[in-house]
Design a protein around this motif. Structure first.
Motif, PDB file in Angstrom:
ATOM      1  N   GLY A   1     -66.049 -17.746   3.078  1.00 31.26           N
ATOM      2  CA  GLY A   1     -65.609 -18.383   2.796  1.00 31.26           C
ATOM      3  C   GLY A   1     -66.922 -19.224   1.588  1.00 31.26           C
ATOM      4  N   TRP A   2     -66.201 -19.555  -0.186  1.00 34.17           N
ATOM      5  CA  TRP A   2     -66.401 -19.145  -1.197  1.00 34.17           C
ATOM      6  C   TRP A   2     -66.702 -20.365  -1.483  1.00 34.17           C
ATOM      7  CZ3 TRP A   2     -66.937 -14.918  -4.481  1.00 34.17           C
ATOM      8  CH2 TRP A   2     -67.968 -14.598  -5.408  1.00 34.17           C
ATOM      9  N   TYR A   3     -67.539 -21.236  -1.551  1.00 39.23           N
ATOM     10  CA  TYR A   3     -68.704 -22.522  -2.219  1.00 39.23           C
ATOM     11  C   TYR A   3     -69.027 -22.474  -3.384  1.00 39.23           C
ATOM     12  CZ  TYR A   3     -66.804 -22.859   2.838  1.00 39.23           C
ATOM     13  OH  TYR A   3     -65.693 -21.901   4.092  1.00 39.23           O
TER      14      TYR A   3
ATOM     15  N   GLY B   1     -67.165   3.053  -5.470  1.00 41.91           N
ATOM     16  CA  GLY B   1     -67.235   1.704  -6.417  1.00 41.91           C
ATOM     17  C   GLY B   1     -67.268   1.014  -6.088  1.00 41.91           C
ATOM     18  N   ASN B   2     -66.504  -0.464  -6.461  1.00 36.88           N
ATOM     19  CA  ASN B   2     -66.619  -1.672  -5.890  1.00 36.88           C
ATOM     20  C   ASN B   2     -65.883  -2.667  -6.930  1.00 36.88           C
ATOM     21  OD1 ASN B   2     -67.552  -3.746  -4.431  1.00 36.88           O
ATOM     22  ND2 ASN B   2     -68.154  -4.788  -6.368  1.00 36.88           N
ATOM     23  N   GLU B   3     -64.585  -3.471  -6.407  1.00 35.13           N
ATOM     24  CA  GLU B   3     -63.726  -3.941  -7.599  1.00 35.13           C
ATOM     25  C   GLU B   3     -63.885  -3.622  -9.132  1.00 35.13           C
ATOM     26  OE1 GLU B   3     -64.928  -8.198  -7.283  1.00 35.13           O
ATOM     27  OE2 GLU B   3     -64.530  -8.384  -5.128  1.00 35.13           O
TER      28      GLU B   3
ATOM     29  N   GLY C   1     -74.063  -3.847  -2.818  1.00 35.42           N
ATOM     30  CA  GLY C   1     -73.096  -4.448  -3.686  1.00 35.42           C
ATOM     31  C   GLY C   1     -72.094  -4.132  -3.369  1.00 35.42           C
ATOM     32  N   GLY C   2     -71.029  -5.153  -3.776  1.00 34.41           N
ATOM     33  CA  GLY C   2     -70.866  -5.280  -4.100  1.00 34.41           C
ATOM     34  C   GLY C   2     -70.684  -5.355  -5.307  1.00 34.41           C
ATOM     35  N   CYS C   3     -71.053  -6.420  -6.780  1.00 33.74           N
ATOM     36  CA  CYS C   3     -70.934  -6.112  -8.241  1.00 33.74           C
ATOM     37  C   CYS C   3     -72.480  -5.455  -8.447  1.00 33.74           C
ATOM     38  CB  CYS C   3     -70.439  -7.629  -8.735  1.00 33.74           C
ATOM     39  SG  CYS C   3     -69.201  -8.000  -8.874  1.00 33.74           S
ATOM     40  N   PHE C   4     -73.419  -5.625  -7.503  1.00 28.55           N
ATOM     41  CA  PHE C   4     -74.363  -5.159  -8.049  1.00 28.55           C
ATOM     42  C   PHE C   4     -74.356  -3.591  -8.796  1.00 28.55           C
ATOM     43  CE2 PHE C   4     -78.980  -3.864  -6.909  1.00 28.55           C
ATOM     44  CZ  PHE C   4     -79.503  -3.843  -8.368  1.00 28.55           C
TER      45      PHE C   4
ATOM     46  N   LEU D   1     -67.921  -9.303   6.587  1.00 25.59           N
ATOM     47  CA  LEU D   1     -68.650 -10.155   5.891  1.00 25.59           C
ATOM     48  C   LEU D   1     -69.190 -10.634   4.619  1.00 25.59           C
ATOM     49  CD1 LEU D   1     -67.777 -13.709   6.616  1.00 25.59           C
ATOM     50  CD2 LEU D   1     -69.751 -13.791   7.858  1.00 25.59           C
ATOM     51  N   ALA D   2     -69.008 -11.254   4.236  1.00 28.09           N
ATOM     52  CA  ALA D   2     -69.960 -11.796   2.639  1.00 28.09           C
ATOM     53  C   ALA D   2     -70.542 -12.846   2.577  1.00 28.09           C
ATOM     54  CB  ALA D   2     -69.003 -11.533   1.010  1.00 28.09           C
ATOM     55  N   GLN D   3     -71.941 -12.758   2.689  1.00 29.24           N
ATOM     56  CA  GLN D   3     -72.695 -11.615   2.778  1.00 29.24           C
ATOM     57  C   GLN D   3     -73.702 -12.120   4.036  1.00 29.24           C
ATOM     58  OE1 GLN D   3     -74.908 -10.609  -0.553  1.00 29.24           O
ATOM     59  NE2 GLN D   3     -72.397 -10.733  -1.657  1.00 29.24           N
TER      60      GLN D   3
ATOM     61  N   LEU E   1     -60.033  -3.789   0.785  1.00 22.02           N
ATOM     62  CA  LEU E   1     -59.159  -5.024   0.290  1.00 22.02           C
ATOM     63  C   LEU E   1     -60.034  -6.334   0.036  1.00 22.02           C
ATOM     64  CD1 LEU E   1     -56.805  -7.349  -0.331  1.00 22.02           C
ATOM     65  CD2 LEU E   1     -56.139  -7.096   2.677  1.00 22.02           C
ATOM     66  N   HIS E   2     -60.430  -6.606  -0.608  1.00 20.08           N
ATOM     67  CA  HIS E   2     -61.349  -8.552  -1.078  1.00 20.08           C
ATOM     68  C   HIS E   2     -60.501  -9.370  -1.086  1.00 20.08           C
ATOM     69  CE1 HIS E   2     -65.353  -5.679  -2.611  1.00 20.08           C
ATOM     70  NE2 HIS E   2     -64.484  -5.587  -1.994  1.00 20.08           N
ATOM     71  N   HIS E   3     -61.039 -10.460   0.142  1.00 22.72           N
ATOM     72  CA  HIS E   3     -60.016 -11.791   0.178  1.00 22.72           C
ATOM     73  C   HIS E   3     -61.280 -12.807   0.350  1.00 22.72           C
ATOM     74  CE1 HIS E   3     -57.442 -14.931   0.465  1.00 22.72           C
ATOM     75  NE2 HIS E   3     -57.373 -15.082   1.472  1.00 22.72           N
ATOM     76  N   TYR E   4     -61.492 -13.897  -0.599  1.00 18.23           N
ATOM     77  CA  TYR E   4     -62.471 -15.063   0.304  1.00 18.23           C
ATOM     78  C   TYR E   4     -61.238 -16.384   0.001  1.00 18.23           C
ATOM     79  CZ  TYR E   4     -66.436 -12.214  -1.360  1.00 18.23           C
ATOM     80  OH  TYR E   4     -67.327 -11.700  -1.036  1.00 18.23           O
ATOM     81  N   SER E   5     -61.760 -17.242   0.769  1.00 11.81           N
ATOM     82  CA  SER E   5     -61.170 -18.267   0.932  1.00 11.81           C
ATOM     83  C   SER E   5     -62.329 -19.206   0.368  1.00 11.81           C
ATOM     84  CB  SER E   5     -61.689 -18.656   2.422  1.00 11.81           C
ATOM     85  OG  SER E   5     -60.717 -17.598   3.166  1.00 11.81           O
TER      86      SER E   5
HETATM   87  O1  AHR Z   1     -69.573 -10.931  -2.656  1.00  9.05           O
HETATM   88  C1  AHR Z   1     -70.068 -11.826  -3.918  1.00  9.05           C
HETATM   89  C2  AHR Z   1     -69.543 -10.806  -4.651  1.00  9.05           C
HETATM   90  O2  AHR Z   1     -67.910 -11.011  -4.892  1.00  9.05           O
HETATM   91  C3  AHR Z   1     -69.376  -9.718  -4.652  1.00  9.05           C
HETATM   92  O3  AHR Z   1     -70.680  -8.898  -5.823  1.00  9.05           O
HETATM   93  C4  AHR Z   1     -68.503  -8.386  -5.997  1.00  9.05           C
HETATM   94  O4  AHR Z   1     -67.687  -7.232  -5.236  1.00  9.05           O
HETATM   95  C5  AHR Z   1     -67.054 -10.448  -5.161  1.00  9.05           C
HETATM   96  O5  AHR Z   1     -66.577 -10.585  -6.059  1.00  9.05           O
END
Ligand code: AHR
Length: 516
Positions: A323-325, A195-197, A93-96, A367-369, A262-266
């Protein structure tokens, strides 16, 4: 990125032309003054979380599946990711990751305890894909593993044991356990996330507290386990939280920190993300605005890092982007499944150009994911597999991996919608070990072809060829019914004369030129 917005409106001529805007030509100029800088192949990394059908059904079907597999991992997926040249893969993960206890995922599969995935759909999983499955799969893919350690709900000892289990070649309790489970030689894992976030799903910590916790965890992940190259990555900022980077850089000693994330989504709007396929030009424009903001983010986080680390020893690791939709209708809302259109190809092309151009500080990204989650390169359904437009951008751009960056000056026309503008053209260039130059160009303008004049300065070339990713509509995608609707074709829109290249870049297209 500089923009040139030129209305020629002088004197009488100006009056004559008063209703007509004349746009300057886009220009790109190779810079000859900048130091040689390698584009780290790890910028082209990917991310696989226990989330929806990324692991189960995506990568892993189990070795009793009728779907062709190697130790349970889909053969079609392995072949596609190898072809794309996946350099590294982040897991679990990620949150997992901050709920994951790695010892639950080793040993005989039938004896492994289950885990409820509380972040993603509350599904119960059987831990059948664990450390050996992941690390052996990375060997099969030719990708370096990037293990994300549990700091939020885990113990220091647990993460220290994981390092020992994966990396120690001598005799020790953890290396004995690894051998009992069928793996003699250590995998020598280099990349470790601490760790993550941590500011969110990883523990809702304040940066001062996390920095102290990081120091404690990192202390026990050191080279005593005979891995000289361990590369520890601190959980980094959420987008423009510059204070997070400042506090971490200030409070963590340099010798304990190899990378900071660094985390950044579009997206269109975090609260109203909109559909992945059925979107308007306005929604497209807003998505591209957040994607291009990556350049500002990197500049500002880098400026903070430069204060504490002027030699740029610590890497900026953008280990979640894309990208997150809204999830696709009829699918589990916790599984984050979305289709992937030409809009995503624009995000990928423009973002990878930004990373390349900041190769001095950005030395890794994910790239996620990878499969079936958010901006995927692969979608699967039973035994079928689809390669997305984003896959093809990654595959076209792999020529930049480990090549030497050629810095460029760009003067771009605007892509205008209503009162807002964005630079239409994005570019990056590099020279590989065989002396071949590649230039990747993106035109995000939804309507206009962009004509670009590219001055290679002292570099001269004899031949030019290119590949183009394009489709009739921005909303087009590859589906299971039409898997090859979008794929790269030969590009005929560029000419070479002496050291000048002229390019006609169609609306919402990606081109990679090769020059010899
Ligand atoms: O990629 C989905 C989630 O986005 C991840 O688990 C988390 O780290 C982020 O908030």
């Amino acid at each position: 990125m500089k923009k040139q917005y030129s209305y020629i409106r002088t004197g009488i001529l100006g009056l004559l032309l008063s209703t007509q805007a004349i746009y300057a030509q886009n220009t790109v100029t190779f810079r000859t003054d900048a130091p040689a800088q390698t584009i780290n192949r790890n910028i082209y990394g990917h991310f696989a979380e226990h989330l929806g059908h990324c692991i189960y059904g995506g990568f892993y079907v189990g070795d009793t599946s009728a779907i062709p597999n190697t130790n349970g991992v889909r053969k079609d997926v392995i072949a596609a990711l190898r072809k794309m040249k996946i350099p590294n893969l982040r897991w679990p993960g990620g949150c997992f990751a901050d709920t994951y206890h790695w010892k639950d995922g080793i040993g005989p599969k039938e004896k492994r305890p289950t885990i409820v995935n509380t972040w993603w759909g509350n599904v119960t999983e059987n831990n059948s894909f664990g450390t050996h499955d992941f690390l052996n799969m990375c060997e099969e893919l030719g990708a370096e593993p990037y293990l994300s350690g549990n700091v939020g709900s885990g113990m220091v000892q647990e993460l220290a044991d994981w390092v020992q289990y994966a990396n120690f070649g001598g005799k020790s309790p953890m290396s004995d356990l690894r051998q009992q489970n069928g793996r003699k030689e250590p995998w020598k894992v280099r990349f470790w996330g601490v760790g993550n976030e941590a500011w969110g799903c990883g523990g809702n910590m304040r940066p001062e507290y996390y920095a102290d916790l990081y120091r404690k965890f990192a202390t026990f992940m050191h080279a005593d386990w005979k891995n000289d190259h361990i590369f520890r990555i601190a959980s980094g900022a959420n987008s423009s939280d510059y204070n997070w980077t400042e506090v971490l850089m200030k409070n963590i000693p340099r010798h304990m920190l190899e990378g900071i994330a660094l985390h950044h989504y579009s997206f269109v709007d975090w609260d109203k993300k909109g559909d992945a396929v059925d979107f308007t030009e306005q929604q497209y424009f807003l998505t591209m605005k957040t994607a291009l903001f990556m350049d500002t983010l990197i500049r500002k986080h880098t400026a903070i890092m430069d204060k504490y680390d002027p030699e740029k020893k610590v890497a900026l690791v953008v280990d979640e982007w894309g990208g997150w939709y809204n999830v696709e209708g009829g699918t589990n809302p916790g599984f984050l499944f979305q289709q992937n259109t030409m809009r995503d190809a624009m995000i990928a092309g423009a973002t990878l150009n930004i990373f390349n151009n900041h190769a001095d500080r950005v030395r890794m990204a994910n790239l996620a994911q990878a499969i079936n989650v958010l901006q995927s390169v692969i979608l699967t359904k039973d035994d079928k597999m689809v390669l997305t437009p984003t896959y093809y951008v990654m595959e076209m751009y792999n020529v930049h991996q480990d090549a030497t960056l050629i810095p460029v000056d760009i003067h771009s026309n605007d892509y205008t919608l209503g009162n807002e503008t964005l630079p239409a053209v994005s570019v990056s260039a590099s020279k590989d070990n065989n002396g071949v130059t590649h230039i990747s160009l993106v035109n995000i303008d939804a309507n206009k072809t962009q004509e670009i004049t590219l001055d290679t300065k002292s570099q001269t070339y004899k031949t030019l060829s290119g590949r183009l990713l394009i489709s009739a509509k921005l909303q087009d995608y590859n589906s299971f019914a039409q898997p090859e609707k979008i794929k790269p074709v030969a590009f005929k829109g560029a000419t070479l004369k002496n050291n000048t290249i002229n390019v006609k870049l169609p609306p919402f297209s990606v081109v990679v030129l090769e020059l010899k």
